[in-house]
Design an enzyme around this catalytic site. Sequence first.
Site, mmCIF file in Angstrom:
data_model
loop_
_atom_site.group_PDB
_atom_site.id
_atom_site.type_symbol
_atom_site.label_atom_id
_atom_site.label_comp_id
_atom_site.label_asym_id
_atom_site.label_seq_id
_atom_site.Cartn_x
_atom_site.Cartn_y
_atom_site.Cartn_z
ATOM 1 N N LYS A 35 0.947 -1.256 -0.027
ATOM 2 C CA LYS A 35 -0.060 0.090 -0.027
ATOM 3 C C LYS A 35 0.816 1.214 0.060
ATOM 4 C CE LYS A 35 -0.336 -0.308 4.971
ATOM 5 N NZ LYS A 35 -1.197 -0.782 6.199
ATOM 6 N N ARG A 132 -10.494 0.545 14.886
ATOM 7 C CA ARG A 132 -10.443 1.377 13.748
ATOM 8 C C ARG A 132 -11.250 0.497 12.773
ATOM 9 N NH1 ARG A 132 -4.568 1.884 10.566
ATOM 10 N NH2 ARG A 132 -4.975 -0.311 10.174
ATOM 11 N N TYR A 257 16.724 29.736 8.342
ATOM 12 C CA TYR A 257 15.186 30.596 8.663
ATOM 13 C C TYR A 257 15.171 30.730 10.510
ATOM 14 C CZ TYR A 257 13.309 30.249 4.239
ATOM 15 O OH TYR A 257 12.947 30.360 2.745
ATOM 16 N N MET A 305 12.726 24.279 2.340
ATOM 17 C CA MET A 305 12.136 23.416 1.484
ATOM 18 C C MET A 305 13.112 22.668 0.537
ATOM 19 S SD MET A 305 9.198 24.724 -1.517
ATOM 20 C CE MET A 305 8.096 25.512 -0.243
HETATM 21 C C1 LIG Z 1 -0.500 -1.600 6.775
HETATM 22 C C2 LIG Z 1 -1.155 -2.903 7.465
HETATM 23 C C3 LIG Z 1 -0.447 -4.059 7.440
HETATM 24 C C4 LIG Z 1 1.165 -4.123 7.254
HETATM 25 O O1 LIG Z 1 1.707 -3.530 8.695
HETATM 26 P P1 LIG Z 1 3.093 -3.505 8.757
HETATM 27 O O2 LIG Z 1 3.649 -2.908 10.195
HETATM 28 O O3 LIG Z 1 4.114 -2.475 7.521
HETATM 29 O O4 LIG Z 1 3.728 -4.901 8.519
HETATM 30 C C5 LIG Z 1 -0.810 -5.125 7.628
HETATM 31 N N1 LIG Z 1 -2.329 -5.097 7.926
HETATM 32 C C6 LIG Z 1 -3.085 -4.093 7.807
HETATM 33 C C7 LIG Z 1 -4.652 -4.184 8.101
HETATM 34 C C8 LIG Z 1 -2.526 -2.884 7.408
HETATM 35 O O5 LIG Z 1 -3.266 -1.942 7.272
#
Ligand SMILES: *Cc1c(COP(=O)(O)O)cnc(C)c1O
Length: 362
Positions: A35, A132, A257, A305
Amino acid sequence: MSRTTVATIHLGALRHNLARIKAMAAPAKVMAVVKADAYGHGLERVARALAQEADAFAVAALGDGLRLRAAGHRQRIVVLSGPDQPGDIAEMQRLGLDAAIHHEEQLRWLAEATPARGLLRVWLKVDSGMHRLGFAPERTADIHARLATMPGIDREIGLLTHFAESEVFDGTETLAQMACFNDATRQLQGPRSLSNSAAVLGWPDARADWVRSGGLLYGLSVVADKTGADFGFRPAMTLSTRLIAINHIKRGERIGYNGTWTCPQDMPIGVAAVGYGDGYPRSAVAGTPVLIGDRQVPLVGRVSMDLITLDLREAPLAKVGDRVVLWGPQLPVEEIAAQAGTISYDLTCGMTRRVLFVEDEH
Ligand SMILES: *Cc1c(COP(=O)(O)O)cnc(C)c1O
């Protein structure tokens, strides 16, 4: 001389890391979590590197599944948040994507979906305590029964949950979540998946049938004060740029800055061509290390930046044009993240479009 900030992606490290996860998790299968553009490493690039060995890919949303299918990948692809709208269901069926089902609304869409060709594979997501996504544990059996009677759904229904703090190896929360999930699913058939990367490291009893690993694929750890390398994984990204100026600044003068850093003596200040416009964290504090050759030198003043300023007193031989490494195998991104008050995932995910990506086989 190029001013471009370069992210070098180490394909050999990706392959090594997946092989290591597989060895640790065996006999469980591994979903390679890609992802967020593979945690900023590039979705298609990472999927290509792992195509031979990944048992499945996992993505956050349908669009990434589409990209993987377009790139020719035939593996199972699990969409971790499932359909976001009713029309997604037909699209997931068409693309042969597995859907996590975590909400009543999605059940309604499934019930109303016009049966398409091919069965949709689903994973029932149980909220075992993170609060969640997922169904309340006491509803698991009921939801499972409803899914099992819906036409168009594959009879093999997966069971899935996610841990809130599996990186805390001496905590009790993960044990409580495991017990909750096991109770909720005890009477049910189907493959089970609980573990993220940290759980693969710290909770062997949670491996079940599938582990879902993201961070460790990229060599990243979220365990406090530990790097991925501490567990035998290899960083898959090096972020580097060039030194574009060295200036001799007088004692008492302030740098950058708001003049947040004052020179304690007459000294050389290096300027490197990277900043928060590339994804280098603006929150990195003075003292955050960067590498010039084999010398670590500290950042001083604010990250801006396009530029950062460096205390070069410990690198007297540094010269304009030298390569500057912001993180990589010799400088753990976990260390930089700690200096910036965040986690390594946040930094690799934050690479912006002006960063040039290159690959090496190492
Ligand atoms: C992102 C995610 C993972 C992977 O988590 P890692 O800590 O990167 O291994 C696994 N399961 C779900 C549901 C996630 O959202």
